[in-house]
Structures are given as structure tokens and as C-alpha cells.
Enzyme design. Structure first.
Site, short mmCIF file in Angstrom:
data_model
loop_
_atom_site.label_atom_id
_atom_site.label_comp_id
_atom_site.label_asym_id
_atom_site.label_seq_id
_atom_site.Cartn_x
_atom_site.Cartn_y
_atom_site.Cartn_z
N HIS A 121 67.58 57.34 54.82
CA HIS A 121 66.37 58.28 55.12
C HIS A 121 65.03 57.69 55.30
CE1 HIS A 121 68.65 62.28 55.30
NE2 HIS A 121 69.54 61.31 54.83
N GLY A 175 60.20 52.57 59.48
CA GLY A 175 61.63 52.18 59.20
C GLY A 175 61.58 51.89 57.47
N ASP A 204 60.46 51.18 55.05
CA ASP A 204 58.77 51.08 54.62
C ASP A 204 58.46 51.78 53.29
OD1 ASP A 204 58.56 53.13 55.62
OD2 ASP A 204 56.82 52.95 57.10
N SER A 234 58.00 54.88 53.14
CA SER A 234 57.26 56.12 53.35
C SER A 234 57.65 57.18 52.62
CB SER A 234 56.91 56.13 54.70
OG SER A 234 58.06 56.44 55.39
N HIS A 249 79.66 57.74 53.73
CA HIS A 249 79.99 59.12 53.22
C HIS A 249 81.20 59.05 52.38
CE1 HIS A 249 77.39 61.48 56.43
NE2 HIS A 249 76.59 61.07 55.47
N THR A 250 81.77 58.04 52.07
CA THR A 250 82.95 57.79 51.26
C THR A 250 82.46 57.90 49.72
OG1 THR A 250 84.75 56.45 50.60
CG2 THR A 250 82.79 55.28 51.01
N ASP A 276 84.91 63.61 50.64
CA ASP A 276 86.47 63.32 50.44
C ASP A 276 86.83 63.61 48.96
OD1 ASP A 276 85.64 61.19 48.75
OD2 ASP A 276 86.39 59.58 50.50
C1 HEM Z 1 74.31 59.39 60.99
C2 HEM Z 1 74.24 60.48 60.66
C3 HEM Z 1 74.35 61.27 59.44
C4 HEM Z 1 74.06 62.50 59.04
C5 HEM Z 1 73.89 63.61 60.16
C6 HEM Z 1 74.10 62.52 57.79
C7 HEM Z 1 73.95 63.63 56.88
C8 HEM Z 1 74.17 63.79 55.64
C9 HEM Z 1 74.38 65.26 54.96
C10 HEM Z 1 73.85 66.44 55.59
C11 HEM Z 1 74.46 65.11 53.73
C12 HEM Z 1 74.43 66.15 52.66
C13 HEM Z 1 73.16 66.17 52.01
C14 HEM Z 1 73.12 67.45 51.02
O1 HEM Z 1 73.01 68.64 51.16
O2 HEM Z 1 72.98 67.14 49.87
C15 HEM Z 1 74.60 63.89 53.54
C16 HEM Z 1 74.91 63.02 52.38
C17 HEM Z 1 74.80 61.76 52.15
N1 HEM Z 1 74.71 60.78 53.19
FE1 HEM Z 1 74.49 61.07 55.12
N2 HEM Z 1 74.36 61.43 57.10
C18 HEM Z 1 74.29 60.25 58.14
C19 HEM Z 1 74.41 59.13 57.95
C20 HEM Z 1 74.46 58.55 56.86
C21 HEM Z 1 74.19 56.85 56.45
C22 HEM Z 1 73.99 55.89 57.42
C23 HEM Z 1 74.27 56.82 54.95
C24 HEM Z 1 73.83 55.68 54.19
C25 HEM Z 1 73.65 54.44 54.78
C26 HEM Z 1 74.42 58.02 54.34
C27 HEM Z 1 74.33 58.24 53.13
C28 HEM Z 1 74.50 59.62 52.83
C29 HEM Z 1 75.14 59.83 50.98
C30 HEM Z 1 75.10 58.61 50.11
C31 HEM Z 1 75.05 61.13 50.91
C32 HEM Z 1 75.68 61.81 49.84
C33 HEM Z 1 74.18 62.10 48.92
C34 HEM Z 1 74.66 62.86 47.44
O3 HEM Z 1 76.05 62.82 47.27
O4 HEM Z 1 74.00 63.57 46.95
N3 HEM Z 1 74.48 59.19 55.47
N4 HEM Z 1 74.45 63.13 54.80
#
Ligand code: HEM
Ligand SMILES: *[C@@H]1O[C@H](CO)[C@@H](O)[C@H](O)[C@H]1NC(C)=O
Length: 363
Positions: free
Chosen positions: A73, A92, A94, A96, A204-205, A222
Site C-alpha cells: 500500500h 511509491g 517512499d 508516505s 495472499h497466501t 486460504d
Molecule cells: C492487486 C490487488 C490487491 C487487492 C485488491 C488486495 C486487497 C486486499 C484486501 C481487501 C485485503 C484484506 C484487508 C482487510 O480487510 O484487513 C488484503 C489483505 C492482504 N494483502 Fe492484498 N490486495 C492486493 C494485492 C496485494 C499485494 C500485491 C500484496 C503484497 C505484496 C498484498 C498483501 C496482502 C496481505 C499480506 C494481506 C493480509 C493482511 C492481514 O492478514 O492482516 N496484497 N488485500
């Protein structure tokens, strides 16, 4: 893109090999560590402090997951397309999101990140490191606590933000694949195409949702959110049968397992004809899971920065424990439960976990 990736892997290996034999290590002032560059010395005490006091003694815990989410983010908030219209496009990776947290954590897609930002802040304050470097380091370190993860890169020397990123640059789970592919391509000046977007989603794993439906915090994507494996790619291809939580909320679709949370964006990209076969190709291929995420994290973590100004301190990140589990269908499920989206290659043959159908617990 893929062949360019392998060429750069080969030349990277050559450079690393040459460096290892030519570079003399420097002694760090703490008298306990040596490093390839003195700039890395400050990371050793930071690493030990984070491991002990944020990651619960080196665990793949919720803070590790949230720290990895924060890297994305911060980094993705950059837009050459906005700059081309004469507007500020964000910086990017940075820092922020932490420096201007009172503004950026109020942006809708950043919901919930205020928590990890505030949990991290005391560590930032008691160590000598820039904010942008800190965010990426904490994410790489947190991921290293998850068995099966690749060793993610850690650089120092990024320029910190002097102004907040604009709103609207972080993908949302209710965005269409077209919207997400376009945003990620813009942020990376075209480097991250839809295939590399799949690679990015490997994160997301080790993930759960807390705020998409706040009635079911910690609902994992998962069945193995503490393991950096390919279960996420398998389980997102199972037929959805029920909503987890209070029912359909914006950005959620039905999941196959009780307690598992499925984002609409993951569901759609897993089935999109541009990405379905790439998605499936990660199932049961741990080498691919590791290599592709290691590669895209490296580039994600330096968006908006000039690599030539940075020092590589990856050696400070521990080598993660290897995977000891095999990719499997959750108990009571088999390839009959797969919603086959890749039309070119049959779904791999995999074992099923023993026992009756179960659900997954919150993390
Ligand atoms: C590309 C589209 C992506 C979307 C739409 C997306 C969306 C989301 C959403 C909605 C959540 C749940 C947030 C919450 O309710 O707590 C989440 C969790 C997460 N995302 Fe993504 N994500 C994306 C890509 C990524 C990328 C590229 C990464 C890392 C490089 C990432 C890492 C994570 C991680 C680690 C969590 C888990 C956070 C937790 O367990 O508290 N995501 N994401
Ligand atoms: C796993 O992925 C790698 C990298 O893409 C590929 O070279 C290899 O053939 C794959 N292995 C299997 C068994 O599909």
C-alpha cells in the site's frame, strides 16, 4: 517479460557471485556483526527488536501479514499517468503511508492499516532508519517468519516522502481485473503486466481480511495463512459455496470453506482468461511461488526510487524455514470441487487431507 526476467536472474547471479568473492566485509559498531556495507549495520538491532517485540519471537503472525500488506500500500501509490496530466502522482515506496498516516490511512483501500502503522512506529522511533526503508524491511522480515517464503530483498537509502500520496491509487477488492491490471501497470511504468500481477498476489497466501467484513476479523484467504505455500492458488479455484460473515459485502464472494474469506478480485483474476493458466501454474510448484514473488517484491519495494542510490542489505533477512507440507485438497474435497478456469492445462492431481470436511479458524 518472462524471458527478460530469466536473463536478469542469470546476470543477477553473476553479479552476486562476483561480489561475494571481491567484497570485504566491514565490522559493525556493535562488535557482533559484519556486513557487506556499513549502511546495513543498523538493521541488525532493528531486526532483533522487531522479531522479539512485533513478530512474537519470529512468528508468521498477524503483524507479519499486516507488515507485508503495508509494503504494497505504500509502494503502489505512484502514478506516471497522473504525472502526465500535470498532477502529483505519489512517490511509491517512499514511506508516505506512515509519514502522512493521518491522511493516507483514511483512504478507503487502506482501511485497517492504521493499526500496523501505529504498532510499527515505536520501532521506527528507536532505530536509525528512514521510514520508506523501514516499511519494506519490516514486510520482508515478517514474511521470512512464514515457512516456505523466499528471502525477500531489503534495501536502504530510499528518499522519504515530503507529501502524501493522492487517494485512488490502491486497488480495491471490488475492482475489476481490467481496473487492477491497468492500475498496477501504471504504477510500474508497464513492468507489471497481468502475469506479474498474479505473481504479486502470491502474498495472499499469508493473508486474512479484518475489515472487508468487520464481523469476522482474521478470516484467512486460504487454510494455511502461516505458511507461504501454493494453497491459496488451489483454494481460490474451488467452487464457492457460502459467504463468511454477515453475507455479501462489497468486494467479497462466496468461499469454499467455512471461515475462509474470498476477495472478489482474487476470484476474478483466478478465472480471467488472461491469467487463469498462470494462476493454476502456481499450484503445487513451490519453486515458482518463491522465485516469482521474490522477483516482484524486489521491484515493488523500490517503486519510485532509483536502485543505483540504494544499498542491498538482503543478508540481514533470515533465510525462511523450508516448507514441510504438500499441496493438498482440504479434507472432503477433490478435483470435483475445482471450477476449472484454465482451458489449456488440466488441474494437477493432488492428495486430499484426511478426515471430514472442516473449516478454517481466524488468525
Ligand atoms: C492487486 C490487488 C490487491 C487487492 C485488491 C488486495 C486487497 C486486499 C484486501 C481487501 C485485503 C484484506 C484487508 C482487510 O480487510 O484487513 C488484503 C489483505 C492482504 N494483502 Fe492484498 N490486495 C492486493 C494485492 C496485494 C499485494 C500485491 C500484496 C503484497 C505484496 C498484498 C498483501 C496482502 C496481505 C499480506 C494481506 C493480509 C493482511 C492481514 O492478514 O492482516 N496484497 N488485500
Ligand atoms: C515450476 O515453475 C518453474 C518456473 O516457472 C518451471 O520452470 C517448472 O517447469 C515448473 N515445474 C513444474 C513441475 O511444473
Amino acid at each position: 517479460m518472462v524471458s527478460k526476467f530469466f536473463t536478469s536472474l542469470v546476470s543477477l547471479a553473476a553479479v552476486l557471485g562476483a561480489n561475494a568473492s571481491l567484497t570485504r566485509r566491514v565490522a559493525c559498531p556493535d562488535g557482533r556483526h559484519t556486513a557487506t556495507n556499513a549502511a546495513c549495520c543498523a538493521l541488525f538491532p532493528l531486526r532483533d527488536d522487531l522479531q522479539a517485540n512485533l513478530f512474537d519471537g519470529g512468528k508468521c503472525n498477524a503483524e507479519a501479514h499486516e507488515s507485508l500488506r503495508l509494503t504494497f500500500h505504500d509502494a503502489i501509490a505512484i502514478s506516471p499517468a497522473l504525472e502526465a496530466q500535470g498532477k502529483f502522482g505519489g512517490g511509491g515506496a517512499d514511506g508516505s503511508i506512515t509519514i502522512f498516516s493521518h491522511i493516507e490511512t483514511g483512504f478507503h483501500p487502506n482501511i485497517g492499516l492504521d493499526e500496523v502503522v501505529e504498532k510499527q512506529r515505536p520501532f521506527l522511533q528507536r532505530h536509525n532508519i528512514g521510514v520508506a526503508d523501514f516499511i519494506q524491511f519490516a514486510g520482508a522480515l515478517g514474511a521470512s517468519n512464514c515457512a516456505g517464503a523466499p528471502q525477500l530483498s531489503a534495501f536502504v537509502g530510499r528518499k522519504d516522502a515530503t507529501r502524501p500520496a493522492p487517494d485512488g491509487l490502491v486497488p480495491e477488492p471490488f475492482h475489476t481485473p481490467d481496473q487492477i491490471f491497468a492500475r498496477i501497470a501504471d504504477a510500474s511504468s508497464g513492468e507489471f503486466d497481468e502475469i506479474l500481477t498474479v505473481w504479486l498476489l502470491t502474498a495472499h497466501t499469508i493473508a486474512a481480511a479484518n475489515d472487508v467484513d468487520p464481523t469476522v476479523p482474521g478470516s484467512p484467504f486460504d487454510s494455511t495463512p502461516e505458511i507461504f505455500d501454493s494453497q491459496f492458488f488451489l483454494e481460490t479455484q474451488l467452487k464457492g459455496t457460502a459467504f463468511t460473515g454477515r453475507g455479501p459485502v462489497q468486494g467479497e464472494v462466496q468461499s469454499p470453506l467455512r471461515g475462509e474469506f474470498r476477495l472478489q478480485s482474487d476470484f476474478a483474476i483466478a478465472r480471467d482468461q488472461r491469467t487463469a493458466c498462470e494462476w493454476q501454474s502456481f499450484v503445487n510448484n513451490q519453486t515458482k511461488v518463491q522465485q516469482m514473488f521474490q522477483f516482484v517484491f524486489h521491484d515493488l519495494s523500490i517503486l519510485g526510487q532509483n536502485i543505483d542510490d540504494l544499498v542491498d542489505c538482503t543478508e540481514v533477512i533470515p533465510i525462511p524455514r523450508p516448507l514441510t507440507t504438500r499441496t493438498h485438497f482440504p479434507a472432503g474435497m477433490s478435483d470435483r470441487d475445482i471450477e476449472q478456469a484454465c482451458l489449456e492445462t488440466p488441474f494437477p492431481t493432488l492428495p486430499t487431507d484426511p478426515g471430514p470436511r472442516t473449516g478454517v479458524a481466524p488468525v
